[in-house]
Design a protein around this motif. Structure first.
Motif, PDB file in Angstrom:
ATOM      1  N   ARG A  86       0.837  -1.204   0.000  1.00 50.91           N
ATOM      2  CA  ARG A  86       0.000   0.000   0.000  1.00 50.91           C
ATOM      3  C   ARG A  86       0.874   1.257   0.000  1.00 50.91           C
ATOM      4  NH1 ARG A  86      -3.878   0.849   5.013  1.00 50.91           N
ATOM      5  NH2 ARG A  86      -4.215  -1.377   4.583  1.00 50.91           N
ATOM      6  N   ASN A  89       2.381   1.736  -3.450  1.00 49.16           N
ATOM      7  CA  ASN A  89       1.365   2.220  -4.390  1.00 49.16           C
ATOM      8  C   ASN A  89       1.078   3.703  -4.173  1.00 49.16           C
ATOM      9  OD1 ASN A  89       1.096  -0.258  -5.619  1.00 49.16           O
ATOM     10  ND2 ASN A  89      -0.649  -0.904  -4.381  1.00 49.16           N
ATOM     11  N   THR A  93       1.683   6.644  -6.969  1.00 52.67           N
ATOM     12  CA  THR A  93       0.529   7.298  -7.592  1.00 52.67           C
ATOM     13  C   THR A  93       0.222   8.687  -7.028  1.00 52.67           C
ATOM     14  OG1 THR A  93      -1.000   6.237  -6.034  1.00 52.67           O
ATOM     15  CG2 THR A  93      -0.532   5.068  -8.100  1.00 52.67           C
TER      16      THR A  93
END
Length: 252
Positions: A86, A89, A93
């Motif tokens: 997580r 990511n 992003t």
């Protein structure tokens, strides 16, 4: 280093950390953190990853890290991997103009969190490897030198640093494998006193002198300054009491 480089380091070191922890066993003592067993190490690092994600989601106020690991050790590895993924990511992003809380100087909040989580995970990866009993996987000179810079010119110039001396003293930290033409510091002159450290970042030591000088490869210096390595592996000249002072008082 660029943000992408920090993210890749975080990816690798997180994977090595959890794999080494599983192989070492959850109840194994961590030699580099004697108060911890492996399960404590993984619970701490996984909780820090989740804490960081909160800021990457846009939190603007600082809050304490809360240990949020499952009580069931059989679930610990998957819990760590989920939080690590997580974090990766979010870093990948998040918008470049992300606004959120930080606590050390950085070009942007995103750059801060990528750097901080990469070094947090790198040092705790060394802890996991120490529990396993193997030699830690080596850091690149670029990454290690950046970690030295974050520790000295980031953490220890803050008021909470306990590295203090009654009389002004100086400690020179040098790396022997960092090219001066990159613009990245290859030496740090630490001015110690009763006040927080004042740090000069140097690309050329020239005629600089200090009460004590420690030098070595960037990875060796990086691990030693974080008290995860041996000062016996470094070249120490001058007053060795300053090295002992660092050992006693530099924990972050």
């Amino acid at each position: 280093m660029e943000i992408a480089g920090f993210i890749e380091a975080l990816r690798r070191d997180g994977e090595v950390l959890v794999d080494s922890s599983v192989r070492a066993g959850w109840d194994t003592l961590v030699p580099t953190c004697p108060e911890w067993r492996v399960r404590d190490l993984v619970a701490h690092t996984g909780s820090v990853h989740r804490w960081a994600v909160g800021y990457l989601d846009g939190k603007t106020e600082g809050r304490p890290i809360e240990i949020c690991a499952p009580d069931d050790v059989d679930a610990l590895a998957d819990w760590f991997r989920e939080g690590h993924l997580r974090l990766l990511n979010r870093l990948t992003t998040a918008p470049a103009d992300l606004e959120c809380w930080t606590f050390l100087p950085a070009p942007t909040p995103l750059a801060f969190w990528a750097r901080r989580q990469a070094h947090e995970t790198a040092i705790h990866r060394v802890d996991a490897e120490s529990a396993l009993g193997g030699r830690p996987r080596e850091f690149t000179a670029e990454f290690a030198a950046d970690g030295i810079d974050e520790l000295l010119a980031g953490f220890h110039v803050r008021s909470r640093s306990k590295v203090r001396t009654e009389q002004p003293r100086s400690l020179l930290v040098q790396t022997t494998d960092t090219a001066s033409d990159t613009g990245q510091p290859s030496a740090w002159l630490l001015h110690l006193s009763q006040e927080p450290l004042r740090v000069e970042q140097l690309t050329d030591t020239g005629s600089v002198s200090a009460d004590c000088t420690i030098s070595g490869s960037s990875p060796t210096v990086y691990r030693a300054l974080w008290n995860r390595g041996r000062y016996e592996d470094l070249d120490v000249t001058g007053d060795p009491s300053l090295v002992e002072l660092w050992r006693r008082t530099s924990a972050v």
